[in-house]
Design an enzyme around this catalytic site. Structure first.
Site, PDB file in Angstrom:
ATOM      1  N   SER A   3      22.191  16.776  31.150  1.00  0.00           N
ATOM      2  CA  SER A   3      23.034  17.891  30.728  1.00  0.00           C
ATOM      3  C   SER A   3      23.970  17.409  29.627  1.00  0.00           C
ATOM      4  CB  SER A   3      23.795  18.454  31.937  1.00  0.00           C
ATOM      5  OG  SER A   3      24.527  19.612  31.575  1.00  0.00           O
ATOM      6  N   THR A   4      25.273  17.562  29.820  1.00  0.00           N
ATOM      7  CA  THR A   4      26.240  17.242  28.770  1.00  0.00           C
ATOM      8  C   THR A   4      26.074  15.802  28.283  1.00  0.00           C
ATOM      9  OG1 THR A   4      27.791  18.711  29.888  1.00  0.00           O
ATOM     10  CG2 THR A   4      28.679  17.284  28.162  1.00  0.00           C
ATOM     11  N   HIS A  54      19.850  21.010  30.137  1.00  0.00           N
ATOM     12  CA  HIS A  54      20.552  22.297  30.174  1.00  0.00           C
ATOM     13  C   HIS A  54      20.769  22.805  28.752  1.00  0.00           C
ATOM     14  CE1 HIS A  54      22.400  21.105  34.315  1.00  0.00           C
ATOM     15  NE2 HIS A  54      21.151  21.526  34.419  1.00  0.00           N
ATOM     16  N   MET A  60      27.420  17.063  33.257  1.00  0.00           N
ATOM     17  CA  MET A  60      28.509  17.626  34.038  1.00  0.00           C
ATOM     18  C   MET A  60      27.959  18.306  35.287  1.00  0.00           C
ATOM     19  SD  MET A  60      31.410  20.318  32.681  1.00  0.00           S
ATOM     20  CE  MET A  60      30.198  21.537  32.184  1.00  0.00           C
ATOM     21  N   ASP A 116      23.896  19.112  39.354  1.00  0.00           N
ATOM     22  CA  ASP A 116      22.504  19.538  39.329  1.00  0.00           C
ATOM     23  C   ASP A 116      21.587  18.318  39.281  1.00  0.00           C
ATOM     24  OD1 ASP A 116      20.228  21.112  39.164  1.00  0.00           O
ATOM     25  OD2 ASP A 116      20.346  21.294  36.979  1.00  0.00           O
TER      26      ASP A 116
END
Length: 351
Positions: free
Chosen positions: A165-166, A191, A284, A287
């Protein structure tokens, strides 16, 4: 008393500046330090307001957002969250911004939909809070020595599942840029919104020996190929006569995400069992953490990116806390670790 997060808003739209000021200024832990409508104003406010986070429009008149971002990173490195419309055209600029040092991105609300503005409000506040804890000067780790060629060992691993993700867009580039061809098939979730993932896959394909493309429903997972989950669609795997294929759906968001890493990892745990490797990258939230635990319990080998090389140590930390990490590895060692696991004997399942 904890000091508030000081935010500088940079956007050429007066309406958007007012909306962002209202949203961010209304959060109890955030303070709007200034709002600039052009590069010159942004430059002055950067040094006069000392922001902790900057929100930056991708498309700006004159000096565009990418040029402003490059100047910020050069003159006063600060966590930057890019704000853009999620279109195919702007996806390229936003991905370029992430390569230049932006830490995250948020899609502007389209139209006057109350739900769209509500979702935007929640997301921009969460992203600014997360960005405030990110070091934009995270050192570029040295490139690992050339990974060994894929061995012709046990051959028990036939699928590699990766989630991030991030901060992970650049991590994917570093990993895919070093992995050799002829690996088992890779399935990956990052994401991203729908109009970003095709461009993201194309960018990875250009720097990788592996064929990388955005997944389509029913795609076969083949050696030497990586399939990236399409934005706004969950991706899972299923058994086929010749191996595995992907299936996609638009079920409920999980952890606020679609695609969700947990959806992919759960399907890999159930379908591939011990014939898989799972990898959690910087990101972040949480997940993928529970899914990685299930993969490990079903015999898969698991890798988690370490804190020092993670932009945001949320997903990796949760995976470690839940017991899903067999190995915690710095970014530069992830490609070689994957290759070593391909040569390793099958993991003994707990009795």
């Amino acid at each position: 008393m904890t000091s508030k997060i000081r935010v500088l808003i940079v956007d050429d739209s007066l309406l958007m500046r007012r909306l962002l000021t209202e949203i961010l200024g209304g959060a109890p832990d955030i303070e709007v330090a200034g709002a600039a409508g052009d590069a010159a104003s942004a430059r002055k406010m950067l040094f006069s307001t000392h922001p902790n986070v900057i929100t930056l429009d991708v498309k700006m008149p004159g000096t565009d957002g990418l040029a402003i971002l490059a100047e910020i990173m050069r003159e006063r490195p600060t966590p930057v969250v890019m704000v853009s419309y999620f279109t195919q055209e702007e996806s390229k600029s936003t991905l370029s911004a992430l390569a230049l040092g932006a830490v995250d991105y948020v899609g502007k609300p389209i139209g006057n939909s109350r739900q769209g503005v509500t979702d935007f409000k929640q997301e921009i506040i969460e992203r600014v809070r997360a960005a405030s804890g990110i070091n934009p000067l995270k050192p570029h780790l040295p490139r690992a020595s050339t990974p060994p060629r894929v061995p012709t060992a046990s051959g028990t691993i036939n699928i590699i599942a990766i989630g991030g993700s991030t901060g992970a867009t650049e991590v994917f580039k570093k990993i895919f840029g070093e992995l050799p061809a002829h690996l088992p098939g890779i399935v990956a979730v990052q994401h991203m919104p729908e109009d970003f993932t095709k461009t993201f896959a194309q960018n990875l394909d250009q720097i990788s020996e592996i064929e990388v493309r955005e997944a389509e429903p029913g795609d076969e997972i083949r050696p030497g190929t990586a399939l990236i989950a399409r934005g706004d669609h969950h991706m899972a795997i299923r058994q086929s006569e010749t191996g595995y294929r992907v299936e996609m759906h638009q079920g409920e968001k999980l952890w606020g995400c679609r695609p969700a890493v947990d959806v992919l990892f759960d399907s890999v745990a159930t379908t591939a069992g011990g014939n898989a490797i799972g990898v959690i990258l910087t990101g972040m939230g949480q997940d993928g953490a529970a899914g990685l635990v299930r993969m490990k319990k079903n015999g898969a080998r698991t890798i988690v990116q370490d804190e020092a090389s993670s932009v945001v140590f949320g997903m990796p930390r949760k995976a470690i806390e839940l017991g899903g990490a067999e190995s915690v590895v710095p970014l530069q060692d992830i490609p070689s670790k994957i290759i070593k696991l391909l040569a390793a004997p099958p993991k003994l399942r707990p009795s």
